[in-house]
Design a protein around this motif. Structure first.
Motif, PDB file in Angstrom:
ATOM      1  N   GLY A  26      -3.354 -63.157  20.488  1.00 16.50           N
ATOM      2  CA  GLY A  26      -3.031 -63.135  21.906  1.00 16.50           C
ATOM      3  C   GLY A  26      -1.529 -63.153  22.156  1.00 16.50           C
ATOM      4  O   GLY A  26      -1.035 -62.478  23.059  1.00 16.50           O
ATOM      5  N   LEU A  27      -0.804 -63.918  21.345  1.00 12.32           N
ATOM      6  CA  LEU A  27       0.653 -63.974  21.497  1.00 12.32           C
ATOM      7  C   LEU A  27       1.298 -62.624  21.209  1.00 12.32           C
ATOM      8  O   LEU A  27       2.289 -62.255  21.844  1.00 12.32           O
ATOM      9  CB  LEU A  27       1.236 -65.044  20.570  1.00 12.32           C
ATOM     10  N   SER A  28       0.742 -61.878  20.251  1.00 13.57           N
ATOM     11  CA  SER A  28       1.316 -60.565  19.940  1.00 13.57           C
ATOM     12  C   SER A  28       1.139 -59.621  21.122  1.00 13.57           C
ATOM     13  O   SER A  28       2.049 -58.836  21.444  1.00 13.57           O
ATOM     14  CB  SER A  28       0.666 -59.980  18.681  1.00 13.57           C
ATOM     15  N   TYR A  29      -0.003 -59.686  21.793  1.00 14.23           N
ATOM     16  CA  TYR A  29      -0.216 -58.861  22.978  1.00 14.23           C
ATOM     17  C   TYR A  29       0.742 -59.281  24.093  1.00 14.23           C
ATOM     18  O   TYR A  29       1.333 -58.435  24.778  1.00 14.23           O
ATOM     19  CB  TYR A  29      -1.664 -58.994  23.457  1.00 14.23           C
ATOM     20  N   LEU A  30       0.877 -60.591  24.290  1.00 15.74           N
ATOM     21  CA  LEU A  30       1.774 -61.095  25.323  1.00 15.74           C
ATOM     22  C   LEU A  30       3.207 -60.647  25.061  1.00 15.74           C
ATOM     23  O   LEU A  30       3.907 -60.191  25.976  1.00 15.74           O
ATOM     24  CB  LEU A  30       1.708 -62.625  25.363  1.00 15.74           C
ATOM     25  N   PHE A  31       3.639 -60.739  23.817  1.00 16.48           N
ATOM     26  CA  PHE A  31       4.989 -60.327  23.450  1.00 16.48           C
ATOM     27  C   PHE A  31       5.204 -58.839  23.742  1.00 16.48           C
ATOM     28  O   PHE A  31       6.238 -58.434  24.283  1.00 16.48           O
ATOM     29  CB  PHE A  31       5.231 -60.617  21.968  1.00 16.48           C
ATOM     30  N   GLY A  32       4.212 -58.029  23.401  1.00 16.30           N
ATOM     31  CA  GLY A  32       4.321 -56.596  23.663  1.00 16.30           C
ATOM     32  C   GLY A  32       4.441 -56.303  25.139  1.00 16.30           C
ATOM     33  O   GLY A  32       5.274 -55.478  25.558  1.00 16.30           O
ATOM     34  N   PHE A  33       3.646 -56.971  25.962  1.00 16.38           N
ATOM     35  CA  PHE A  33       3.698 -56.748  27.409  1.00 16.38           C
ATOM     36  C   PHE A  33       5.028 -57.219  27.990  1.00 16.38           C
ATOM     37  O   PHE A  33       5.565 -56.588  28.906  1.00 16.38           O
ATOM     38  CB  PHE A  33       2.529 -57.444  28.101  1.00 16.38           C
ATOM     39  N   ILE A  34       5.571 -58.303  27.463  1.00 18.30           N
ATOM     40  CA  ILE A  34       6.880 -58.776  27.936  1.00 18.30           C
ATOM     41  C   ILE A  34       7.951 -57.741  27.622  1.00 18.30           C
ATOM     42  O   ILE A  34       8.822 -57.448  28.468  1.00 18.30           O
ATOM     43  CB  ILE A  34       7.222 -60.140  27.303  1.00 18.30           C
ATOM     44  N   ALA A  63      -2.571 -52.151  33.271  1.00 20.49           N
ATOM     45  CA  ALA A  63      -2.476 -51.808  31.855  1.00 20.49           C
ATOM     46  C   ALA A  63      -3.210 -52.822  30.987  1.00 20.49           C
ATOM     47  O   ALA A  63      -3.877 -52.454  30.008  1.00 20.49           O
ATOM     48  CB  ALA A  63      -1.011 -51.710  31.436  1.00 20.49           C
ATOM     49  N   LEU A  64      -3.090 -54.109  31.336  1.00 21.73           N
ATOM     50  CA  LEU A  64      -3.765 -55.151  30.557  1.00 21.73           C
ATOM     51  C   LEU A  64      -5.280 -54.968  30.598  1.00 21.73           C
ATOM     52  O   LEU A  64      -5.958 -55.054  29.561  1.00 21.73           O
ATOM     53  CB  LEU A  64      -3.384 -56.531  31.089  1.00 21.73           C
ATOM     54  N   VAL A  65      -5.802 -54.706  31.780  1.00 21.28           N
ATOM     55  CA  VAL A  65      -7.249 -54.472  31.897  1.00 21.28           C
ATOM     56  C   VAL A  65      -7.640 -53.244  31.082  1.00 21.28           C
ATOM     57  O   VAL A  65      -8.662 -53.233  30.379  1.00 21.28           O
ATOM     58  CB  VAL A  65      -7.653 -54.304  33.372  1.00 21.28           C
ATOM     59  N   GLY A  66      -6.808 -52.204  31.148  1.00 14.50           N
ATOM     60  CA  GLY A  66      -7.087 -51.000  30.372  1.00 14.50           C
ATOM     61  C   GLY A  66      -7.107 -51.263  28.882  1.00 14.50           C
ATOM     62  O   GLY A  66      -7.977 -50.769  28.157  1.00 14.50           O
ATOM     63  N   PHE A 106      -7.341 -49.513  18.566  1.00 17.44           N
ATOM     64  CA  PHE A 106      -6.108 -49.035  19.194  1.00 17.44           C
ATOM     65  C   PHE A 106      -6.352 -47.810  20.059  1.00 17.44           C
ATOM     66  O   PHE A 106      -5.863 -47.735  21.193  1.00 17.44           O
ATOM     67  CB  PHE A 106      -5.051 -48.698  18.136  1.00 17.44           C
ATOM     68  N   HIS A 107      -7.088 -46.843  19.543  1.00 20.58           N
ATOM     69  CA  HIS A 107      -7.265 -45.621  20.317  1.00 20.58           C
ATOM     70  C   HIS A 107      -8.101 -45.870  21.573  1.00 20.58           C
ATOM     71  O   HIS A 107      -7.898 -45.212  22.601  1.00 20.58           O
ATOM     72  CB  HIS A 107      -7.884 -44.530  19.447  1.00 20.58           C
ATOM     73  N   GLY A 108      -9.025 -46.822  21.513  1.00 19.07           N
ATOM     74  CA  GLY A 108      -9.746 -47.202  22.718  1.00 19.07           C
ATOM     75  C   GLY A 108      -8.805 -47.811  23.746  1.00 19.07           C
ATOM     76  O   GLY A 108      -8.883 -47.510  24.942  1.00 19.07           O
ATOM     77  N   ALA A 109      -7.890 -48.669  23.269  1.00 24.78           N
ATOM     78  CA  ALA A 109      -6.901 -49.271  24.164  1.00 24.78           C
ATOM     79  C   ALA A 109      -5.990 -48.205  24.756  1.00 24.78           C
ATOM     80  O   ALA A 109      -5.602 -48.281  25.932  1.00 24.78           O
ATOM     81  CB  ALA A 109      -6.082 -50.311  23.402  1.00 24.78           C
ATOM     82  N   LEU A 110      -5.628 -47.205  23.939  1.00 25.56           N
ATOM     83  CA  LEU A 110      -4.759 -46.123  24.422  1.00 25.56           C
ATOM     84  C   LEU A 110      -5.437 -45.353  25.551  1.00 25.56           C
ATOM     85  O   LEU A 110      -4.813 -45.070  26.592  1.00 25.56           O
ATOM     86  CB  LEU A 110      -4.411 -45.193  23.262  1.00 25.56           C
ATOM     87  N   VAL A 111      -6.713 -45.025  25.368  1.00 21.28           N
ATOM     88  CA  VAL A 111      -7.455 -44.343  26.430  1.00 21.28           C
ATOM     89  C   VAL A 111      -7.529 -45.228  27.673  1.00 21.28           C
ATOM     90  O   VAL A 111      -7.357 -44.759  28.807  1.00 21.28           O
ATOM     91  CB  VAL A 111      -8.871 -43.968  25.947  1.00 21.28           C
ATOM     92  N   GLY A 112      -7.737 -46.532  27.467  1.00 20.72           N
ATOM     93  CA  GLY A 112      -7.796 -47.460  28.588  1.00 20.72           C
ATOM     94  C   GLY A 112      -6.501 -47.506  29.370  1.00 20.72           C
ATOM     95  O   GLY A 112      -6.505 -47.529  30.610  1.00 20.72           O
ATOM     96  N   VAL A 113      -5.370 -47.480  28.674  1.00 27.01           N
ATOM     97  CA  VAL A 113      -4.067 -47.509  29.349  1.00 27.01           C
ATOM     98  C   VAL A 113      -3.822 -46.207  30.105  1.00 27.01           C
ATOM     99  O   VAL A 113      -3.294 -46.216  31.222  1.00 27.01           O
ATOM    100  CB  VAL A 113      -2.940 -47.768  28.336  1.00 27.01           C
ATOM    101  N   ILE A 114      -4.204 -45.083  29.511  1.00 23.53           N
ATOM    102  CA  ILE A 114      -4.032 -43.795  30.198  1.00 23.53           C
ATOM    103  C   ILE A 114      -4.833 -43.777  31.497  1.00 23.53           C
ATOM    104  O   ILE A 114      -4.339 -43.340  32.549  1.00 23.53           O
ATOM    105  CB  ILE A 114      -4.448 -42.633  29.272  1.00 23.53           C
ATOM    106  N   LEU A 115      -6.062 -44.277  31.453  1.00 24.63           N
ATOM    107  CA  LEU A 115      -6.871 -44.350  32.671  1.00 24.63           C
ATOM    108  C   LEU A 115      -6.247 -45.311  33.685  1.00 24.63           C
ATOM    109  O   LEU A 115      -6.253 -45.038  34.896  1.00 24.63           O
ATOM    110  CB  LEU A 115      -8.294 -44.794  32.329  1.00 24.63           C
TER     111      LEU A 115
END
Length: 276
Positions: A26-34, A63-66, A106-115
């Motif tokens: 979770g911290l790695s995701y938080l760091f990336g978003f920051i 983006a987080l939801v995606g 990752f690729h699922g997350a990428l599609v989610g962010v694009i949407l």
């Protein structure tokens, strides 16, 4: 044969706040978003986007939801294909959303962010996919880099079995059948090497969309290379699943880079909500 390093056995839980366990994942995701927020929220970023800091934070919620929905959905599909275990999920419905146990594609997350980007653009007429994408991706490699390191910490996504004579092989606790490639580390290195390339492309001030699609293409290349060492889940046309998607990604990225250059539109300042 002596190896350069052994598995470090780092606790996946970084720390606890009362009964709540905070995981490195979770911290790695938080760091990336920051990192993404700090880049987008700098004055030049806000001028180009024509967004306020609050609107940028609003986008990051999209983006987080995606990421969460797309990443988890992609993982579930891959898991069902490789393990044929849908009945297990149906019997334990909580497993559908158990991202605290790991399991994000990752690729699922990428599609989610694009949407998520497309949905956000509907609220902001005049803001284009190219402009927004260009401001999202420059520091994205840092977040992906840290997440791959956490994959290593979590003893997940191991590489293929490798020759024990190779000094860089690692015996993972969850996979005691022999030394394996530390593919998570290899992929993390490839990801962070993308960072200076994207920043150089950004500094050249290319047409809108070129930076985003360049990152998209390069990730496809680095992922294709990383899959050489990763344990394949399933294969498509002789390629493992991740590699097949990455190759498709490369062709899409190249086509979109060419399209962006052909359009030749470069936005420096979008007037709506542009800060002084």
């Amino acid at each position: 044969m002596s190896h350069w390093f052994s598995y470090p056995n780092i606790d996946p839980i970084a720390f606890r706040i009362g009964p709540v366990a905070v995981h490195w994942y979770g911290l790695s995701y938080l760091f990336g978003f920051i990192c993404v927020f700090l880049w987008m929220n700098r004055p030049a970023g806000r001028r180009r986007l024509g967004l306020t800091s609050d609107q940028i934070q609003d986008f990051l919620v999209y983006a987080l939801v995606g990421v969460l929905v797309g990443g988890r959905t992609g993982f579930l599909i891959a898991d069902w294909i490789t393990k044929h275990n849908f009945a297990d999920y149906a019997a334990h419905p909580l497993k559908f959303i158990a991202i605290w146990e790991g399991g994000m594609a990752f690729h699922g997350a990428l599609v989610g962010v694009i949407l998520a980007i497309l949905l956000f653009l509907r609220k902001h007429p005049g803001l284009t996919f190219g402009i927004l994408g260009d401001e999202v991706v420059p520091l994205l490699s840092i977040g992906i880099f840290t997440t791959r390191l956490v994959n290593f910490i979590n003893d997940e996504l191991p590489g293929k079995l490798c020759n024990p004579d190779h000094p860089y092989c690692v015996t993972f606790p969850a996979y005691p059948d022999g030394p394996r490639y530390p593919s998570q580390i290899f992929e993390a290195i490839l990801d962070i090497l993308t960072l200076p390339v994207i920043l150089l492309v950004y500094r050249s001030r290319p047409p809108d969309g070129v930076v985003a699609w360049t990152w998209f293409t390069i990730y496809g290349i680095t992922r294709s290379v990383a899959e050489i060492w990763r344990e394949p889940g399933f294969t498509v046309l002789g390629l493992d699943g991740g590699q097949f998607v990455a190759v498709v990604q490369i062709f899409i990225g190249i086509a979109m880079i060419a399209y962006s250059y052909r359009r030749g539109v470069r936005t420096t300042t979008r007037m709506e909500n542009a800060p002084a």
